[in-house]
Design a protein around this motif. Sequence first.
Motif, PDB file in Angstrom:
ATOM      1  N   UNK A 142      -4.808 -15.234 -12.301  1.00 58.40           N
ATOM      2  CA  UNK A 142      -4.255 -14.042 -12.940  1.00 58.40           C
ATOM      3  C   UNK A 142      -4.654 -12.818 -12.125  1.00 58.40           C
ATOM      4  N   UNK A 143      -3.698 -11.954 -11.854  1.00 56.79           N
ATOM      5  CA  UNK A 143      -3.934 -10.762 -11.041  1.00 56.79           C
ATOM      6  C   UNK A 143      -3.977  -9.504 -11.890  1.00 56.79           C
ATOM      7  N   UNK A 144      -4.963  -8.665 -11.616  1.00 51.20           N
ATOM      8  CA  UNK A 144      -4.987  -7.304 -12.146  1.00 51.20           C
ATOM      9  C   UNK A 144      -4.627  -6.374 -10.995  1.00 51.20           C
ATOM     10  N   UNK A 145      -3.606  -5.566 -11.210  1.00 46.12           N
ATOM     11  CA  UNK A 145      -3.214  -4.553 -10.234  1.00 46.12           C
ATOM     12  C   UNK A 145      -3.767  -3.227 -10.747  1.00 46.12           C
ATOM     13  N   UNK A 146      -4.762  -2.731 -10.089  1.00 43.62           N
ATOM     14  CA  UNK A 146      -5.472  -1.515 -10.507  1.00 43.62           C
ATOM     15  C   UNK A 146      -4.969  -0.365  -9.645  1.00 43.62           C
ATOM     16  N   UNK A 147      -4.153   0.486 -10.248  1.00 45.60           N
ATOM     17  CA  UNK A 147      -3.499   1.565  -9.502  1.00 45.60           C
ATOM     18  C   UNK A 147      -4.248   2.869  -9.704  1.00 45.60           C
TER      19      UNK A 147
ATOM     20  N   UNK B 161       1.280 -13.692 -15.317  1.00 46.78           N
ATOM     21  CA  UNK B 161       0.141 -13.837 -14.410  1.00 46.78           C
ATOM     22  C   UNK B 161      -0.216 -12.547 -13.681  1.00 46.78           C
ATOM     23  N   UNK B 162       0.204 -11.407 -14.242  1.00 48.48           N
ATOM     24  CA  UNK B 162      -0.019 -10.140 -13.533  1.00 48.48           C
ATOM     25  C   UNK B 162      -0.019  -9.010 -14.559  1.00 48.48           C
ATOM     26  N   UNK B 163      -0.958  -8.104 -14.428  1.00 47.92           N
ATOM     27  CA  UNK B 163      -1.011  -6.925 -15.292  1.00 47.92           C
ATOM     28  C   UNK B 163      -1.379  -5.720 -14.440  1.00 47.92           C
ATOM     29  N   UNK B 164      -0.608  -4.667 -14.553  1.00 44.33           N
ATOM     30  CA  UNK B 164      -0.897  -3.430 -13.834  1.00 44.33           C
ATOM     31  C   UNK B 164      -1.534  -2.409 -14.758  1.00 44.33           C
ATOM     32  N   UNK B 165      -2.622  -1.809 -14.296  1.00 43.94           N
ATOM     33  CA  UNK B 165      -3.329  -0.803 -15.085  1.00 43.94           C
ATOM     34  C   UNK B 165      -3.559   0.454 -14.251  1.00 43.94           C
ATOM     35  N   UNK B 166      -3.304   1.630 -14.820  1.00 43.72           N
ATOM     36  CA  UNK B 166      -3.710   2.853 -14.138  1.00 43.72           C
ATOM     37  C   UNK B 166      -5.215   3.045 -14.332  1.00 43.72           C
ATOM     38  N   UNK B 167      -5.917   3.347 -13.260  1.00 43.87           N
ATOM     39  CA  UNK B 167      -7.373   3.535 -13.325  1.00 43.87           C
ATOM     40  C   UNK B 167      -7.767   4.715 -12.446  1.00 43.87           C
TER      41      UNK B 167
ATOM     42  N   UNK C 180     -17.700  -8.938 -16.452  1.00 44.44           N
ATOM     43  CA  UNK C 180     -17.488  -9.450 -17.805  1.00 44.44           C
ATOM     44  C   UNK C 180     -16.351 -10.459 -17.951  1.00 44.44           C
ATOM     45  N   UNK C 181     -15.403 -10.462 -17.009  1.00 42.52           N
ATOM     46  CA  UNK C 181     -14.208 -11.280 -17.199  1.00 42.52           C
ATOM     47  C   UNK C 181     -13.891 -12.200 -16.021  1.00 42.52           C
ATOM     48  N   UNK C 182     -14.793 -12.299 -15.058  1.00 41.44           N
ATOM     49  CA  UNK C 182     -14.677 -13.302 -14.012  1.00 41.44           C
ATOM     50  C   UNK C 182     -13.695 -13.015 -12.886  1.00 41.44           C
ATOM     51  N   UNK C 183     -13.243 -11.789 -12.740  1.00 43.77           N
ATOM     52  CA  UNK C 183     -12.374 -11.476 -11.607  1.00 43.77           C
ATOM     53  C   UNK C 183     -13.231 -11.415 -10.346  1.00 43.77           C
ATOM     54  N   UNK C 184     -12.737 -12.012  -9.281  1.00 36.69           N
ATOM     55  CA  UNK C 184     -13.516 -12.197  -8.051  1.00 36.69           C
ATOM     56  C   UNK C 184     -13.299 -11.042  -7.079  1.00 36.69           C
ATOM     57  N   UNK C 185     -14.325 -10.216  -6.851  1.00 32.90           N
ATOM     58  CA  UNK C 185     -14.162  -9.089  -5.924  1.00 32.90           C
ATOM     59  C   UNK C 185     -13.774  -9.523  -4.512  1.00 32.90           C
ATOM     60  N   UNK C 186     -14.099 -10.770  -4.140  1.00 34.65           N
ATOM     61  CA  UNK C 186     -13.727 -11.257  -2.805  1.00 34.65           C
ATOM     62  C   UNK C 186     -12.212 -11.367  -2.653  1.00 34.65           C
ATOM     63  N   UNK C 187     -11.479 -11.425  -3.778  1.00 35.10           N
ATOM     64  CA  UNK C 187     -10.017 -11.511  -3.707  1.00 35.10           C
ATOM     65  C   UNK C 187      -9.361 -10.141  -3.689  1.00 35.10           C
ATOM     66  N   UNK C 188     -10.140  -9.091  -3.882  1.00 34.70           N
ATOM     67  CA  UNK C 188      -9.572  -7.745  -3.983  1.00 34.70           C
ATOM     68  C   UNK C 188      -8.879  -7.356  -2.680  1.00 34.70           C
ATOM     69  N   UNK C 189      -7.670  -6.874  -2.840  1.00 39.87           N
ATOM     70  CA  UNK C 189      -6.888  -6.430  -1.686  1.00 39.87           C
ATOM     71  C   UNK C 189      -6.323  -5.053  -1.996  1.00 39.87           C
TER      72      UNK C 189
ATOM     73  N   UNK D 172      -1.317   0.046   0.581  1.00 40.08           N
ATOM     74  CA  UNK D 172      -1.188   1.409   1.102  1.00 40.08           C
ATOM     75  C   UNK D 172      -1.104   2.495   0.027  1.00 40.08           C
ATOM     76  N   UNK D 173      -0.581   2.178  -1.156  1.00 41.79           N
ATOM     77  CA  UNK D 173      -0.474   3.203  -2.208  1.00 41.79           C
ATOM     78  C   UNK D 173      -1.768   3.368  -2.993  1.00 41.79           C
ATOM     79  N   UNK D 174      -2.843   2.662  -2.592  1.00 39.46           N
ATOM     80  CA  UNK D 174      -4.127   2.773  -3.262  1.00 39.46           C
ATOM     81  C   UNK D 174      -4.363   1.726  -4.336  1.00 39.46           C
ATOM     82  N   UNK D 175      -3.342   0.941  -4.662  1.00 40.47           N
ATOM     83  CA  UNK D 175      -3.502  -0.123  -5.653  1.00 40.47           C
ATOM     84  C   UNK D 175      -4.425  -1.204  -5.107  1.00 40.47           C
ATOM     85  N   UNK D 176      -5.317  -1.677  -5.968  1.00 39.21           N
ATOM     86  CA  UNK D 176      -6.183  -2.804  -5.630  1.00 39.21           C
ATOM     87  C   UNK D 176      -5.806  -3.946  -6.553  1.00 39.21           C
ATOM     88  N   UNK D 177      -5.505  -5.106  -5.981  1.00 41.92           N
ATOM     89  CA  UNK D 177      -5.196  -6.289  -6.780  1.00 41.92           C
ATOM     90  C   UNK D 177      -6.360  -7.251  -6.647  1.00 41.92           C
TER      91      UNK D 177
END
Length: 119
Positions: free
Chosen positions: A47-52, A4-10, A23-32, A35-40
């Motif tokens: 399902x969570x995307x961890x965008x580092x 239920x979680x995938x981390x991607x460098x971006x 395109x894939x239905x991730x809700x920007x209202x859930x974005x958090x 401190x290290x700059x990662x946005x989940x």
Amino acid sequence: MRMNHLGLPVRDPQRSVRFYHAYFGFDPATARRYPDGTVIVRDADGFDLALHAVEAVDALPAFLHFGFRLARPDDVRTLLRRLEADAVEVVERYDDPEYTAFKCLDPDAHRVEVYWEPS
């Protein structure tokens, strides 16, 4: 147990949030932002995307990808047309009776597969 979680460098987490929302239905209202700059950001299934945030994303092996399974072949075709209309790069496509799919590149060249196959 399920994944239920995938981390991607971006390079730009907000740009990636917009892409995965459009395109894939991730809700920007859930974005958090952490401190290290990662946005989940989360989709409706939890399902969570961890965008580092990184300065550069290294080239990845061509096989490395992750995917979204859709309910019908026409759903795959419809999304493919949307992505192509928006000039998102599509790097593979299949349209067979037992497998309909494509792979596109996200803004950081991560391969994203969208597919349907019978259960």
